[in-house]
Design a protein around this motif. Structure first.
Motif, PDB file in Angstrom:
ATOM      1  N   ILE A   1     -13.321 112.511  67.065  1.00 50.30           N
ATOM      2  CA  ILE A   1     -13.444 113.692  66.203  1.00 50.30           C
ATOM      3  C   ILE A   1     -14.407 113.413  65.058  1.00 50.30           C
ATOM      4  O   ILE A   1     -15.273 114.236  64.729  1.00 50.30           O
ATOM      5  CB  ILE A   1     -12.069 114.107  65.654  1.00 50.30           C
ATOM      6  CG1 ILE A   1     -11.167 114.610  66.778  1.00 50.30           C
ATOM      7  CG2 ILE A   1     -12.216 115.197  64.597  1.00 50.30           C
ATOM      8  CD1 ILE A   1      -9.773 114.983  66.325  1.00 50.30           C
ATOM      9  N   ALA A   2     -14.258 112.240  64.430  1.00 51.90           N
ATOM     10  CA  ALA A   2     -15.126 111.890  63.310  1.00 51.90           C
ATOM     11  C   ALA A   2     -16.586 111.832  63.755  1.00 51.90           C
ATOM     12  O   ALA A   2     -17.476 112.345  63.062  1.00 51.90           O
ATOM     13  CB  ALA A   2     -14.697 110.557  62.714  1.00 51.90           C
ATOM     14  N   LEU A   3     -16.841 111.237  64.912  1.00 49.34           N
ATOM     15  CA  LEU A   3     -18.213 111.139  65.412  1.00 49.34           C
ATOM     16  C   LEU A   3     -18.806 112.525  65.640  1.00 49.34           C
ATOM     17  O   LEU A   3     -19.953 112.796  65.271  1.00 49.34           O
ATOM     18  CB  LEU A   3     -18.233 110.327  66.713  1.00 49.34           C
ATOM     19  CG  LEU A   3     -19.597 110.145  67.375  1.00 49.34           C
ATOM     20  CD1 LEU A   3     -20.537 109.367  66.470  1.00 49.34           C
ATOM     21  CD2 LEU A   3     -19.447 109.439  68.722  1.00 49.34           C
ATOM     22  N   THR A   4     -18.017 113.421  66.240  1.00 44.96           N
ATOM     23  CA  THR A   4     -18.501 114.779  66.506  1.00 44.96           C
ATOM     24  C   THR A   4     -18.749 115.540  65.205  1.00 44.96           C
ATOM     25  O   THR A   4     -19.762 116.230  65.058  1.00 44.96           O
ATOM     26  CB  THR A   4     -17.498 115.544  67.375  1.00 44.96           C
ATOM     27  OG1 THR A   4     -17.177 114.776  68.536  1.00 44.96           O
ATOM     28  CG2 THR A   4     -18.061 116.890  67.805  1.00 44.96           C
ATOM     29  N   CYS A   5     -17.827 115.423  64.250  1.00 42.85           N
ATOM     30  CA  CYS A   5     -17.997 116.106  62.960  1.00 42.85           C
ATOM     31  C   CYS A   5     -19.220 115.586  62.217  1.00 42.85           C
ATOM     32  O   CYS A   5     -19.993 116.371  61.642  1.00 42.85           O
ATOM     33  CB  CYS A   5     -16.752 115.925  62.104  1.00 42.85           C
ATOM     34  SG  CYS A   5     -15.319 116.859  62.658  1.00 42.85           S
ATOM     35  N   PHE A   6     -19.416 114.267  62.201  1.00 41.45           N
ATOM     36  CA  PHE A   6     -20.563 113.698  61.489  1.00 41.45           C
ATOM     37  C   PHE A   6     -21.872 114.088  62.165  1.00 41.45           C
ATOM     38  O   PHE A   6     -22.888 114.285  61.496  1.00 41.45           O
ATOM     39  CB  PHE A   6     -20.426 112.180  61.412  1.00 41.45           C
ATOM     40  CG  PHE A   6     -19.263 111.719  60.577  1.00 41.45           C
ATOM     41  CD1 PHE A   6     -18.712 112.557  59.607  1.00 41.45           C
ATOM     42  CD2 PHE A   6     -18.691 110.476  60.771  1.00 41.45           C
ATOM     43  CE1 PHE A   6     -17.625 112.159  58.846  1.00 41.45           C
ATOM     44  CE2 PHE A   6     -17.607 110.065  60.010  1.00 41.45           C
ATOM     45  CZ  PHE A   6     -17.072 110.905  59.041  1.00 41.45           C
ATOM     46  N   PHE A   7     -21.851 114.194  63.490  1.00 45.15           N
ATOM     47  CA  PHE A   7     -23.036 114.680  64.201  1.00 45.15           C
ATOM     48  C   PHE A   7     -23.381 116.107  63.765  1.00 45.15           C
ATOM     49  O   PHE A   7     -24.538 116.418  63.479  1.00 45.15           O
ATOM     50  CB  PHE A   7     -22.783 114.631  65.711  1.00 45.15           C
ATOM     51  CG  PHE A   7     -23.762 115.436  66.526  1.00 45.15           C
ATOM     52  CD1 PHE A   7     -25.052 114.991  66.723  1.00 45.15           C
ATOM     53  CD2 PHE A   7     -23.382 116.651  67.082  1.00 45.15           C
ATOM     54  CE1 PHE A   7     -25.954 115.741  67.468  1.00 45.15           C
ATOM     55  CE2 PHE A   7     -24.267 117.405  67.827  1.00 45.15           C
ATOM     56  CZ  PHE A   7     -25.563 116.948  68.020  1.00 45.15           C
ATOM     57  N   MET A   8     -22.363 116.962  63.701  1.00 45.28           N
ATOM     58  CA  MET A   8     -22.594 118.343  63.289  1.00 45.28           C
ATOM     59  C   MET A   8     -23.012 118.437  61.820  1.00 45.28           C
ATOM     60  O   MET A   8     -23.768 119.331  61.439  1.00 45.28           O
ATOM     61  CB  MET A   8     -21.338 119.173  63.533  1.00 45.28           C
ATOM     62  CG  MET A   8     -20.989 119.367  64.989  1.00 45.28           C
ATOM     63  SD  MET A   8     -22.163 120.432  65.843  1.00 45.28           S
ATOM     64  CE  MET A   8     -21.623 122.044  65.255  1.00 45.28           C
ATOM     65  N   ALA A   9     -22.531 117.532  60.996  1.00 45.48           N
ATOM     66  CA  ALA A   9     -22.831 117.580  59.562  1.00 45.48           C
ATOM     67  C   ALA A   9     -24.205 117.027  59.235  1.00 45.48           C
ATOM     68  O   ALA A   9     -24.732 117.296  58.146  1.00 45.48           O
ATOM     69  CB  ALA A   9     -21.771 116.808  58.786  1.00 45.48           C
ATOM     70  N   THR A  10     -24.806 116.276  60.153  1.00 42.37           N
ATOM     71  CA  THR A  10     -26.066 115.604  59.836  1.00 42.37           C
ATOM     72  C   THR A  10     -27.208 116.047  60.761  1.00 42.37           C
ATOM     73  O   THR A  10     -27.907 117.003  60.464  1.00 42.37           O
ATOM     74  CB  THR A  10     -25.872 114.083  59.902  1.00 42.37           C
ATOM     75  OG1 THR A  10     -25.349 113.710  61.195  1.00 42.37           O
ATOM     76  CG2 THR A  10     -24.893 113.609  58.829  1.00 42.37           C
ATOM     77  N   VAL A  11     -27.372 115.376  61.877  1.00 43.24           N
ATOM     78  CA  VAL A  11     -28.585 115.542  62.672  1.00 43.24           C
ATOM     79  C   VAL A  11     -28.588 116.776  63.556  1.00 43.24           C
ATOM     80  O   VAL A  11     -29.635 117.129  64.109  1.00 43.24           O
ATOM     81  CB  VAL A  11     -28.829 114.291  63.542  1.00 43.24           C
ATOM     82  CG1 VAL A  11     -29.010 113.066  62.671  1.00 43.24           C
ATOM     83  CG2 VAL A  11     -27.660 114.073  64.520  1.00 43.24           C
ATOM     84  N   ALA A  12     -27.445 117.445  63.711  1.00 40.50           N
ATOM     85  CA  ALA A  12     -27.413 118.629  64.583  1.00 40.50           C
ATOM     86  C   ALA A  12     -28.373 119.706  64.107  1.00 40.50           C
ATOM     87  O   ALA A  12     -28.916 120.473  64.914  1.00 40.50           O
ATOM     88  CB  ALA A  12     -25.995 119.190  64.657  1.00 40.50           C
ATOM     89  N   LYS A  13     -28.625 119.775  62.823  1.00 39.77           N
ATOM     90  CA  LYS A  13     -29.471 120.833  62.260  1.00 39.77           C
ATOM     91  C   LYS A  13     -30.902 120.764  62.764  1.00 39.77           C
ATOM     92  O   LYS A  13     -31.616 121.780  62.758  1.00 39.77           O
ATOM     93  CB  LYS A  13     -29.463 120.738  60.737  1.00 39.77           C
ATOM     94  CG  LYS A  13     -29.991 119.424  60.190  1.00 39.77           C
ATOM     95  CD  LYS A  13     -29.741 119.283  58.708  1.00 39.77           C
ATOM     96  CE  LYS A  13     -30.166 117.915  58.199  1.00 39.77           C
ATOM     97  NZ  LYS A  13     -29.803 117.710  56.784  1.00 39.77           N
ATOM     98  N   TYR A  14     -31.343 119.606  63.226  1.00 40.08           N
ATOM     99  CA  TYR A  14     -32.730 119.480  63.669  1.00 40.08           C
ATOM    100  C   TYR A  14     -32.986 120.219  64.977  1.00 40.08           C
ATOM    101  O   TYR A  14     -34.143 120.419  65.352  1.00 40.08           O
ATOM    102  CB  TYR A  14     -33.103 118.001  63.818  1.00 40.08           C
ATOM    103  CG  TYR A  14     -33.077 117.254  62.508  1.00 40.08           C
ATOM    104  CD1 TYR A  14     -34.038 117.485  61.537  1.00 40.08           C
ATOM    105  CD2 TYR A  14     -32.077 116.331  62.229  1.00 40.08           C
ATOM    106  CE1 TYR A  14     -34.015 116.810  60.327  1.00 40.08           C
ATOM    107  CE2 TYR A  14     -32.035 115.656  61.025  1.00 40.08           C
ATOM    108  CZ  TYR A  14     -33.010 115.896  60.081  1.00 40.08           C
ATOM    109  OH  TYR A  14     -32.976 115.239  58.873  1.00 40.08           O
TER     110      TYR A  14
END
Length: 730
Positions: A408-421
Motif C-alpha cells: 500500500i505504501a509503495l502504491t501511495c508513494f508512487f501516486m504521490a510522486t512520479v505518477a504525475k509525469y
C-alpha cells in the motif's frame, strides 16, 4: 470540415514546394477558397459554443471574430490582462479578419497557426442531448503551435509565441425543468432530465502562451456574469507541462526504488553464481537473508504452476480470487470514467438486460474478498493450533502488517510522486489536483488502514476502504478465534451471536435511517446514492460476508483430512440453492436499477436486500468452496481449481491496489473523450488487467514477496509454512 481544411492546406503547401510560383497564380484567381465560411475553422468555432453559451441575438455573422469568441476561447482586452497577451490576441484576431494577411502567413510563410489555433478548439459535436458536453478539442494540435512572424509590408506586427491549451470547466446554475411535471410522474421526469441541456461543460481552447491562466479566468468570468453559466475552474498547459512541479519527493522515491532493485537484482546474480558453483550450503549461511530477496526467486514464486494438489490448499479459491479481480476491474472501468465519457446520458441503453445487472452489481465481488479473507484467516489460525499446539498472536498481527502495508505504501508513494509525469492529456491537471494531491496530503490514512473513515475526496486510493475495513475486522477476529481454539462449544456460540449481529446491525441501520441500497442507475429521487455508500464502507456494513467466511474456515478446519459423505440429491440441492440465491442477488433488483422504466423501491425491500444480500452472497460462496474442496464440485471445481489461475491469484492483492490508479492515470492520459458501451469497456478492461498485471508484478517483487520472505526466514512459524503453496490472507 475543419480537419479537411487542415489536410487541404498541407497539400497546397506540398504542391507549392514542388511546382514553384504556379500555385500562387492559381490562388490569386480563387484566394483561400478553402477558407470560406463553411470550411473556415474560425467560423466553425464561432457558430459553435458561443452561440450555445451566449444569447443568439448577440451574435452576428459579420461582426469581428474576437467579439464573438473573446471571453470564451480567448482573453478579451481589459485592465486585468497582461499587455503582451492583449497584443498577441489582437494580432491573431487581425489575421482572421484580414484574408490577405491570412493568405500571406499561410501560403507564403508556411505558418499555419492562424488555422490550427481555432481548429484545436473544442466545438460542440454530435450527441449533446446524450451527454456529450466535453468537447476537449485537440490539445496536441494546440501545443504544437509555434508563431514566428516579423513585421513587414504585408504583416503589420511582430508575433512570437507558442500555443497554450486550456481546459475550461463551466456549470449551468439554472436547474429548473422546462416543463411542469407532477412529482409522482418519475418516468417523465427522468425522460425530461435526459433531454435537458447538459448542466456542465468541459471545453478546450487554445491561446497564445503569453496569456496566463488568470487572464482567461477573468475574461470568462466577465463573459458569463449575470448569466445561467458560471466558471468553475481553468487548467492550462503548454508542451512542457509547466503545471507539473518537480520536487525532492520525486527524487527520493526514484532513489529508493533504485536501491531496492539493486538489492533484489544483486541477490539474483549472487544466487545464479551459487547455483552455477553448485554450493547449496551457501544458501543456508548468512547470505540466505539476502538470497530470499532474489528477483529470480520472486518471479518463480509468482509464475510457478503446482499441478499436485496439496490437501491444505483450497484450490478453488485461486479461481474465485482471480475471477473476482477481473469482475471488480470491469466494474471500476465504468465507474471511474464519468468525467471523460461523452455519452453519460446514454447510460439507459446499457441498463436493461442481465449483463448490465451483473456488471453494475460488481460490489459483490468485494464481498467475495471479504468472505475469502475471513475464511483464510480462520483456517490458518486453526491449522497453526492443530500443528503446533499454540497460536502466536503477536505474529498474527505482525504478519498482517507486513502483508499489507509495504505494498500500500509503495502504491501511495508512487501516486504521490512520479505518477504525475504521465498526465499528458487535457484532463491531466484535474487528475493531478483531484486524485494525486490527496495522496500527497493523506497517504498516511491508507497506510494506517483507516481510510474508510475518510470521505472520497480525501482518500488516496479510492479502493483502499476495502483494505481498511477488512483489517479492522481482522483486528477483532481473535475475540472469536481464541474461544474456538480452546472450547469449541463456547466458540461456536460466540461466533453465532456475532454472525446474527452482523445481519441485524445493517437491517437496523437501513430501517432507522431509511437507507437505500446503492444502485448505480436508480433515480436519485428514489435512491439517494449517498445514503448507503458510507455504511457499506464501514466494517459493520461488510461484517456478514466476513463472518460467513469465518464459518467456512472453521467448517473446513473441522473436516480437514476427513471425508464428508453426502448423497447425490443433497449435492444437487446445494448447488441449485446456491445458484438461485446468487442469481436473485445479482438480478433481483433489476426493476429498481434501470433508467428507462424506473420503479419505486419499497422500504421493506430496502431493509431485506440491504441487510441480508451480502451475507446471503457469502452463504452461496460457502457452499461453492466446501463442495469443491470436499469433492462435490465436479466441473466447477475443475474450472476454479485449475492451475492457470495461480499466477493471477498470487498477484491479486497487488493488482487490486494498482489497477484503479492505472484507470485514474488513464483519465489524465486520454487525448480524446471516451465512448461508453459494453464492448468498449470489455476491451478497456483487458488493457487495464494487462497493464495492471505488469505493474502488479513490479509491486509484488519490490515489496510484498521480499518482505514476506524475510519474515519467513527470520521468524519460522510451525504450522503456517508446511505447505508448498502457502495460503494468503487477502
Amino acid at each position: 470540415m475543419a480537419g479537411k481544411l487542415t489536410i487541404t492546406l498541407l497539400l497546397v503547401a506540398i504542391v507549392g514546394l514542388t511546382s514553384g510560383e504556379d500555385i500562387w497564380e492559381e490562388l490569386k484567381k480563387r484566394p483561400l477558397e478553402m477558407f470560406e465560411r463553411h470550411g473556415n475553422p474560425v467560423y466553425e468555432a464561432v457558430k459553435g459554443l458561443p452561440k450555445i453559451l451566449k444569447d443568439h441575438s448577440e451574435i452576428k455573422d459579420d461582426e469581428p471574430v474576437l467579439k464573438t469568441v473573446g471571453g470564451i476561447y480567448l482573453p478579451v482586452p481589459n485592465e486585468g490582462i497582461n499587455q503582451q497577451c492583449i497584443e498577441d490576441v489582437q494580432n491573431l484576431a487581425y489575421v482572421w479578419d484580414h484574408p490577405l494577411v491570412l493568405e500571406y502567413i499561410m501560403m507564403r510563410l508556411f505558418q499555419f497557426w492562424p488555422a490550427t489555433i481555432p481548429d484545436s478548439w473544442g466545438v460542440p459535436g454530435d450527441g449533446i442531448l446524450n451527454g456529450n458536453s466535453i468537447p476537449w478539442g485537440l490539445q496536441e494540435e494546440c501545443t504544437a503551435v509555434a508563431a514566428n512572424v516579423t513585421k513587414s509590408r504585408m504583416v503589420p506586427f511582430n508575433a512570437t509565441f507558442r500555443g497554450k491549451y486550456c481546459l475550461v470547466h463551466i456549470e449551468n446554475t439554472n436547474t429548473s425543468y422546462p416543463y411542469d411535471l407532477p412529482e409522482e410522474d418519475l418516468q417523465r421526469k427522468v425522460y425530461n432530465d435526459i433531454l435537458n441541456f447538459p448542466d456542465y461543460y468541459y471545453y478546450g481552447t487554445c491561446m497564445p502562451s503569453s496569456c496566463e491562466e488568470a487572464d482567461l479566468v477573468e475574461s470568462i468570468s466577465f463573459t458569463f456574469n449575470n448569466t445561467a453559466w458560471s466558471l468553475v475552474d481553468v487548467h492550462c498547459q503548454t508542451a512542457d507541462r509547466e503545471y507539473i512541479e518537480k520536487n525532492d519527493g520525486d527524487t527520493a522515491f526514484i532513489v529508493a526504488i533504485g536501491i531496492i532493485w539493486c538489492v533484489i537484482v544483486g541477490a539474483a546474480i549472487v544466487e545464479f553464481f551459487v547455483n552455477w558453483a553448485k554450493k547449496p550450503e551457501v544458501k543456508e549461511g548468512p547470505l540466505k537473508f539476502w538470497l530470499v530477496l532474489s528477483f529470480y526467486r520472486s518471479m518463480s514464486s509468482i509464475f510457478k504452476v503446482v499441478n499436485k494438489t496439496n490437501p491444505d490448499v483450497i484450490d478453488c479459491l485461486h479461481g474465485l480470487r482471480a475471477l473476482s479481480m477481473i469482475w471488480v476491474t470491469w466494474c471500476h472501468s465504468y465507474s471511474l470514467f464519468s468525467k471523460v465519457t461523452q455519452n453519460l446520458k446514454g447510460l439507459q441503453n446499457i441498463t436493461d438486460n442481465a449483463l448490465d445487472q451483473i456488471v453494475f452489481n460488481g460490489s459483490f465481488s468485494v464481498d467475495t474478498f471479504f468472505f475469502m479473507s475471513g475464511l483464510l484467516a480462520t483456517y490458518s489460525v486453526l491449522r497453526e493450533k492443530a500443528e503446533s499446539g499454540r497460536v502466536n498472536w503477536i505474529m498474527y498481527y505482525v504478519h498482517r502488517i507486513l502483508r499489507l502495508i509495504p505494498a500500500i505504501a509503495l502504491t501511495c508513494f508512487f501516486m504521490a510522486t512520479v505518477a504525475k509525469y504521465g498526465l499528458a492529456g487535457p484532463y491531466g491537471p484535474y487528475v493531478n489536483s483531484e486524485n494525486l494531491q490527496p495522496c500527497r496530503e493523506n497517504w498516511y490514512m491508507d497506510v494506517l488502514l483507516v481510510s474508510n473513515f475518510a470521505d472520497d475526496t480525501s482518500r488516496c486510493l479510492p479502493q483502499s476502504w476495502y483494505t481498511a475495513a477488512d483489517s479492522q475486522l481482522y483486528l477483532i477476529l481473535p475475540v472469536l478465534l481464541v474461544p474456538l481454539t480452546f472450547n469449541r462449544k463456547i466458540g461456536l456460540i460466540t461466533l453465532s451471536g456475532v454472525t446474527v449481529a452482523s445481519f441485524a446491525i445493517p437491517c437496523s441501520l437501513y430501517a432507522a435511517f431509511n437507507l437505500k441500497p446503492y444502485l448505480p442507475f436508480a433515480i436519485p429521487e428514489i435512491v439517494p446514492k449517498e445514503t448507503s455508500l458510507n455504511h457499506d464502507y464501514m466494517p459493520w456494513g461488510r461484517a456478514s460476508p466476513y463472518f460467513i467466511g469465518v464459518w467456512a474456515g472453521w467448517l473446513l478446519s473441522a473436516y480437514r483430512g476427513k471425508k464428508f459423505k453426502m448423497p447425490l440429491w443433497g449435492a444437487i440441492l446445494g448447488w441449485c440453492v446456491s445458484a438461485t440465491v446468487s442469481c436473485l442477488i445479482l438480478l433481483g433488483m433489476a426493476p429498481y436499477n434501470t433508467v428507462n422504466d424506473p420503479v419505486e423501491l419499497p422500504s421493506s425491500i430496502s431493509i431485506l436486500y440491504g441487510g441480508f444480500s451480502r451475507g446471503a452472497w457469502a452463504l452461496s460462496l460457502l457452499w461453492v468452496v466446501f463442495a469443491c474442496h470436499k469433492g462435490f464440485g465436479g466441473p466447477v471445481n475443475t474450472f476454479l481449481g485449475h492451475a492457470c489461475w495461480l499466477p493471477m491469484s498470487r498477484l491479486a492483492y497487488s493488482m487490486f491496489l494498482i489497477t484503479v490508479p492505472v484507470m485514474i492515470l488513464s483519465n489524465g492520459m486520454s487525448y480524446v473523450p471516451l465512448y461508453m458501451n459494453h464492448l468498449n469497456k470489455f476491451i478497456e478492461t483487458c488493457g487495464y488487467l494487462f497493464v495492471g498485471g505488469l505493474m502488479a508484478i513490479g509491486i509484488s517483487i519490490t515489496s510484498e514477496i521480499p518482505v514476506l520472505s524475510l519474515e519467513k526466514a527470520i521468524i519460522p512459524r510451525p504450522g503456517r509454512n508446511v505447505q508448498e503453496e502457502p495460503l494468503k490472507e487477502s
